[in-house]
Design an enzyme around this catalytic site. Sequence first.
Site, short mmCIF file in Angstrom:
data_model
loop_
_atom_site.label_atom_id
_atom_site.label_comp_id
_atom_site.label_asym_id
_atom_site.label_seq_id
_atom_site.Cartn_x
_atom_site.Cartn_y
_atom_site.Cartn_z
N ASP A 276 75.11 4.64 24.81
CA ASP A 276 75.81 6.03 24.88
C ASP A 276 76.70 6.28 23.74
O ASP A 276 77.68 5.44 23.52
CB ASP A 276 76.48 6.38 26.60
N HIS B 159 73.98 9.90 33.33
CA HIS B 159 74.49 9.51 31.85
C HIS B 159 73.10 8.29 31.66
O HIS B 159 72.51 7.66 31.08
CB HIS B 159 75.64 8.54 31.40
#
Length: 465
Positions: A121, A22
Amino acid sequence: MPPTQSLKEQHVAVLAFPFGSHDLTILSLTRRLARAAPNVQFSFLSTAKSNDSMFSAFKLDVPENMRTYNVEDGVPINHVFSGNPVKRLELFLKATPGNFMKGLDVAVLETGRKVSCLVTDVFLTFAADMAKGMQASWVPLCVAVPYNLSAHVYTDLIRRLYNHDGGEANGANFRHQNLDAIPGLSAMYVTDLSDEILPRDSKETLFSCMLSRIGYVLPQATAIVMNFCQELYTAPLLDDLKSMFPNLLNVGFLTQELPPPPLPPSDSDSTGCLSWLDKKKSKSVVYIGFGTVATPSGDELVALAEALEESHIPFLWSLNDNCKSRLPTGFLQRTSMYGKIVSWAPQTQVLGHASTGVFVTHCGANSVFESVANEVPMICRPMFGDHWMNGRMVEEVWGIGVRVEGLVFTKSGVLKSLELILGHEQGRKMRERIRSLRELVLKAARPSGSASQDFKTLVETILNS
Ligand SMILES: *[C@@H]1O[C@H](CO)[C@@H](O)[C@H](O)[C@H]1NC(C)=O
Ligand SMILES: CC(=O)N[C@H]1CO[C@H](CO)[C@@H](O)[C@@H]1O
């Protein structure tokens, strides 16, 4: 105020989720944005561990208008990890959002600019309120496939419709139910959902709580960035997400440069992977890599190794040093003529090499995307989280790979999958399909393509925030 001056004042802060790939994905987005908007100041916030590993492994250049800040990872001094990878995640989540607030204070002080836009995110759902408090716009990035986003947006509905408590027998049945009551998820099954959606022991964790808020906070987003291409959706999935979130921007695959750049000279690759691949025949090599978090059990490693040894197929295996001792005794010596094991491989380059014919993967989203971009069919062994949905997508939606029999490595299962992809008509068909997917992705990445257009819209959104 003249507009150019206001542009110069802009400050975009980026908050990473420092697990799996990520962080690498949002870092890649940040670097692209910083190059596209040279007048905007970018602050990138992640933990020291994530920051160090990304910058040292990938020798990344950082644009001048971007600075990196470390935030606390929540790990107490002298903490000893038990080996459970979830522990690190929990500690980190406990430290949020305070750790990011502290980091932002430093970034604002150093740059002398208040934050105008928060790019984070999508899992960091607290960022929606954080942005509101700072009067900044919020732009979340979804690293996983759109099926994953949809499952999190519809978590409550899924839990209502599919969460059958009851005995084991009952449980086994409902897990094979199709998710067609959820718009866009008809290709998926209850069994493909991760623990965060339907916890097997009905226990919420900090992580599942955070994710279950996605559907509530997303309407606050100014735009949503997808690590994906518009052309790759099924129509119902795209229509449904777009109807809820008109500003869904599909900017292409972020960890893979498109089109894949020419490989560097093989002798510049210090891992030796590329020069080893140079000596092999076209599409003859099986590349094995499970990313940074996942490792199969000892039994499965042995089964995989035995299959490789029996098949004599050339293999390149990216394997953690501390897993090597779990391989069968003498395996390394006996296979040294056709096998190579490294502790880290430059994955996109290995996948881009003409000798690589098949990828044995845990099915992390970025691994799947890199495989598509480089036209390498996959053998999937899903391990956790989004891997099950990704595996289903690879095998049943796209037809560009197979999941191993029983979803665990056995010697016979691995041999079957290898034979199917490398030696069978079905494998040829997979290669054809993956080639046409790749064409779509490359087309989207051209200047007039959908991914480039969506990226442009993203830059404008940030400049106007
Ligand atoms: C969505 O993806 C993340 C990892 O990227 C994972 O932790 C989570 O479990 C996934 N959810 C589903 C429903 O697959
Ligand atoms: C703020 C900070 O510590 N940034 C560091 C991130 O990691 C790279 C590579 O180790 C360092 O060069 C940066 O200084």
